[in-house]
Each structure stands twice: as C-alpha cells, then as structure tokens.
Write a protein that holds these residues in place. Structure first.
Motif, PDB file in Angstrom:
ATOM      1  N   PRO A 138       0.879  -1.306  -0.088  1.00 37.17           N
ATOM      2  CA  PRO A 138       0.045  -0.003  -0.003  1.00 37.17           C
ATOM      3  C   PRO A 138       0.728   1.194   0.034  1.00 37.17           C
ATOM      4  O   PRO A 138       1.830   1.252   0.529  1.00 37.17           O
ATOM      5  CB  PRO A 138      -0.787  -0.356   1.383  1.00 37.17           C
ATOM      6  N   HIS A 167       4.923   2.239   8.908  1.00 35.36           N
ATOM      7  CA  HIS A 167       3.867   3.141   8.486  1.00 35.36           C
ATOM      8  C   HIS A 167       4.083   4.456   8.811  1.00 35.36           C
ATOM      9  O   HIS A 167       4.842   4.920   9.705  1.00 35.36           O
ATOM     10  CB  HIS A 167       2.646   2.852   9.088  1.00 35.36           C
ATOM     11  N   LYS A 172      -5.891   1.667  10.543  1.00 37.95           N
ATOM     12  CA  LYS A 172      -5.482   1.910   9.141  1.00 37.95           C
ATOM     13  C   LYS A 172      -4.152   0.887   8.916  1.00 37.95           C
ATOM     14  O   LYS A 172      -4.189   0.178   7.844  1.00 37.95           O
ATOM     15  CB  LYS A 172      -4.873   3.426   9.082  1.00 37.95           C
ATOM     16  N   ASP A 188      -3.909  -2.083   6.097  1.00 39.65           N
ATOM     17  CA  ASP A 188      -3.052  -2.123   4.982  1.00 39.65           C
ATOM     18  C   ASP A 188      -2.065  -3.324   5.055  1.00 39.65           C
ATOM     19  O   ASP A 188      -2.015  -3.820   3.868  1.00 39.65           O
ATOM     20  CB  ASP A 188      -1.981  -0.909   5.113  1.00 39.65           C
ATOM     21  N   ARG A 218      -4.369  -6.026   3.485  1.00 39.80           N
ATOM     22  CA  ARG A 218      -4.468  -5.973   2.054  1.00 39.80           C
ATOM     23  C   ARG A 218      -3.147  -6.442   1.357  1.00 39.80           C
ATOM     24  O   ARG A 218      -3.221  -7.249   0.453  1.00 39.80           O
ATOM     25  CB  ARG A 218      -4.849  -4.578   1.648  1.00 39.80           C
TER      26      ARG A 218
END
Length: 397
Positions: free
Chosen positions: A52, A286, A294, A298, A301
């Motif tokens: 991401p 991150h 969040k 991520d 995913r």
C-alpha cells in the motif's frame, strides 16, 4: 430510513475506496453464519505483492514443498522486530534443555509470551538471559544474516532487535525442519493458539490470521501505536521477485544502526497451510501518526495479495468500517453480549447480513447487521462504509 452517506464521506474520506472494495469482491450466493467456503483452492500464482502507498515493507514467502521463495520484497532489509523477537527469546530459553525442564512459572510465561504476546514475560527472560547476548547466541546458532541486538543506546529494549523478512523465514524453517521435536511442538503449538486479543489489548489477528483460513500459526508484532482495540465490556510499492534469497551477511552494528525506531511498525509472521507448507513474513513501517486500524487494514491487504502456496482464503467480502469503539456482539442486538471492539477504521470480513434490532446513531437508523465470521459475531451495518443500509452484493444470512 436510508443513511445520508455524503455526510459519512465527509467524515471519513474513505468511502470511495471502501465501496470499490465491496463491489469488486462481493459474493453472490446466500450464506449462513460460520459456513465454510466450498470453492476449490485457486491455482498457483506468480509473485504479486501489492504494498500500500506510504508503507515500507519487507516480505518473504517460502514454499517448503518446492524449496523456493514465491515472494520477496526488501527481504534482507532489517526492521525493528517488535514482538516477533519473542520467538528467539523462547528458543534461547529451551535451546540446551528442552521445554520439559522449564519450571511451571517459566512455562506459564512462555505460553503467555507466544500466545498473547505478553511483554512482561519477554522482559523477564530478556533481563535474566543477558539481554543482547541472547540475540548474539541465536544469530550464531541459526546463521541469521541481518539480525542484531538492539542499539547500544537501548540495551533493554528487546523490541528494537534488528530482524529481516528472510531471517524470519530462517527461524521458522529451523523450527519446522531442524529443531528437536519437543521444541518444535512446544513453540509451534503455542503459536497455533494465538489469541485474538493480546495481553496489552491489541487485536493481533491481522495479516496472516485474517487473510487465510486455518491451519496457521502466527507471531505478530506491533510498536508505536496508541490503541489497538480488542477490549471487551468485561475487561510505496516495490516489485517482488520469485527465487531464492542470496546475499551477504549484514554486519550486526550496521543492522542495528539501520533500523528505523520511529515509525509505527506492524508485522505478521508465521506458517500457513496443511503441513505448514508456506512460511510467511511481512514486516511493515507506516507514516507517523497512522492509526492502528489503518495499519491493520494495510497489512491485511498486502498479505492477501501474496502468493502463498497451500493457503485457502476465507469466503466473504472485505469492507471498511468507520467510528471507534464499534462492538461485535453475539447476536444482532445491542442487548446481547459484546464479544470485542474493533480497531477503529479496520476492514472486516463480512460473510452475510441479517435484519435485527434497529439501531440509531444520528443521523443514521438501520436494522441490518453484518455477520463477521472471524469474530463469530455481529456488528450493526451503520458502521460499515457502504452507501446503503443493506450492503449491495452481500448475501442474507
């Protein structure tokens, strides 16, 4: 009445992405809570890691059946280990004597450390087994290339141990293929019993635990987040390449110096599939200030994008959520027991939806509830990032 979703979009700014995910992945058949997927496993896929935006990742997936990596992204780059280092702490403890010789107190500590990621247990062993010297021993024993003790400025911070994705794979391969059976069964047996809620109140069933059906075993890690949910009322992309890992050993001091100690870290590591076919290591950093939900989304995913031989994926639709303190309940009513709360803003897997108690969260009113099979409970559809009360494309329970 149907909720006015333009207000939701203004509040969250995430509706278009979440809705696109719903419409692209929704299932079309009817479903029942807890029903098992019956689709044939997908064919083998090429390397496909999708990192991401804004996330720095180190990824390695190793297929034990073929003896080859199916995914590698920055696999030799050291990250701060966070709680993944607890595997090395446990291995050092039982290296020369086996788990049967542990005292009842130490066995209880190891169980808590590996299943619920208990920090106090890790700190106990770290202090009593030489701190960084523990890491030096395990580097030598396992032939780790990029792992190093915490920097000299932070000797007591076991979570600052440097660790790469490829070294993580090496650790799991040792456990599965080389360790004495008693050690293998003890350590891996604990990792197979990973609890959803960690000892510090973080939901640790992200990444591998969310992306794939059991059998799996995981050791997760997180650092730099302010809240992880999971409390109950009772208590920029890089192209991946297939092939084997080749590379020189990283000097320990260099590895420690290279580790980012500032950005929030979230890691998912473990084994997946019948016979523990695939070893998976996903280490991520991150941007500063990223909420746990969040990062949780991520990492999920990214993990779902990977080519993991032997893995099966849960049936359902991944949908974004909004709000904080959203409860998952035993039934589709607020009168039923709260099983847990969700990390704020995390995606959830929805297998079906049903009508239940009408819930009002002004300006929204909704009597549809989503069944979350991985939590074995329900949440009101109000907090799903969907344009309608009844989510399009999601079957009725």
């Amino acid at each position: 009445m149907a909720p006015h979703r333009s207000l939701l979009r203004a509040l969250t700014g995430t509706l278009p992405l979440a809705l696109a995910a719903v419409l692209s992945s929704a299932t079309a058949a009817t479903a029942t809570p807890g029903s098992a997927p019956n689709a044939a496993p997908p064919p083998a896929r090429a390397a496909s890691a999708q990192v991401p935006s804004g996330v720095t990742a180190g990824v390695a997936v190793f297929d034990r059946q073929t003896g080859a990596f199916t995914e590698q992204v920055n696999s030799a780059v050291p990250f701060r280990s966070a709680s993944v280092v607890k595997i090395l702490i446990a291995l050092d403890l039982v290296w020369d004597r086996g788990p049967d010789t542990l005292s009842a107190a130490d066995r209880s500590r190891v169980d808590a450390m590996l299943r619920g990621s208990d920090d106090s247990a890790a700190s106990h062993f770290w202090a009593n087994r030489g701190q960084g010297a523990l890491i030096d021993r395990m580097v030598a024993r396992l032939g780790l290339l990029d792992t190093a003790r915490p920097p000299a400025t932070h000797p007591g911070y076991w979570g600052y141990t440097a660790l790469s994705a490829r070294d993580t794979v090496t650790v799991y391969r040792y456990l599965l293929d080389t360790a004495p059976p008693a050690v293998r069964d003890y350590v891996m047996g604990n990792l197979r019993q990973s609890t959803r809620c960690a000892a510090d109140g973080y939901d640790q069933h992200f990444g591998i635990a969310g992306a794939f059906n059991r059998p799996w075993a995981v050791k997760q890690g997180w650092s730099g987040f302010s809240s992880g949910g999971c409390t109950t009322t009772a208590a920029a992309g890089t192209t991946a390449s297939a092939g084997t890992t080749e590379g020189a050993r990283t000097d320990g001091a260099t590895a420690a110096a290279a580790v980012d100690l500032a950005r929030p870290a979230l890691h998912t590591t473990g084994v997946v599939g019948v016979g523990d076919r695939s070893v998976v290591a996903v280490l991520t950093l991150h941007p500063q200030g990223t909420p746990y939900g969040k990062a949780y989304t991520d990492v999920g995913r990214l993990t779902r994008s990977l080519n993991v031989p032997g893995a099966t994926r849960p049936a359902g639709t991944w949908i974004g959520t909004w709000g904080s303190g959203v409860r998952v309940r035993a039934q589709a009513t607020t009168a039923s027991s709260a099983l847990t709360t969700l990390p704020a803003g995390a995606e959830v897997l929805v297998s079906c939806q049903t009508r239940g108690q009408q819930v009002s969260v002004p300006p929204y009113v909704n009597d549809w509830w989503a069944y979350l099979p991985q939590y074995r409970g329900y949440m009101t559809n109000i907090y799903l990032s969907s344009p309608d009360n009844q989510v399009p494309g999601v079957p009725v329970c």
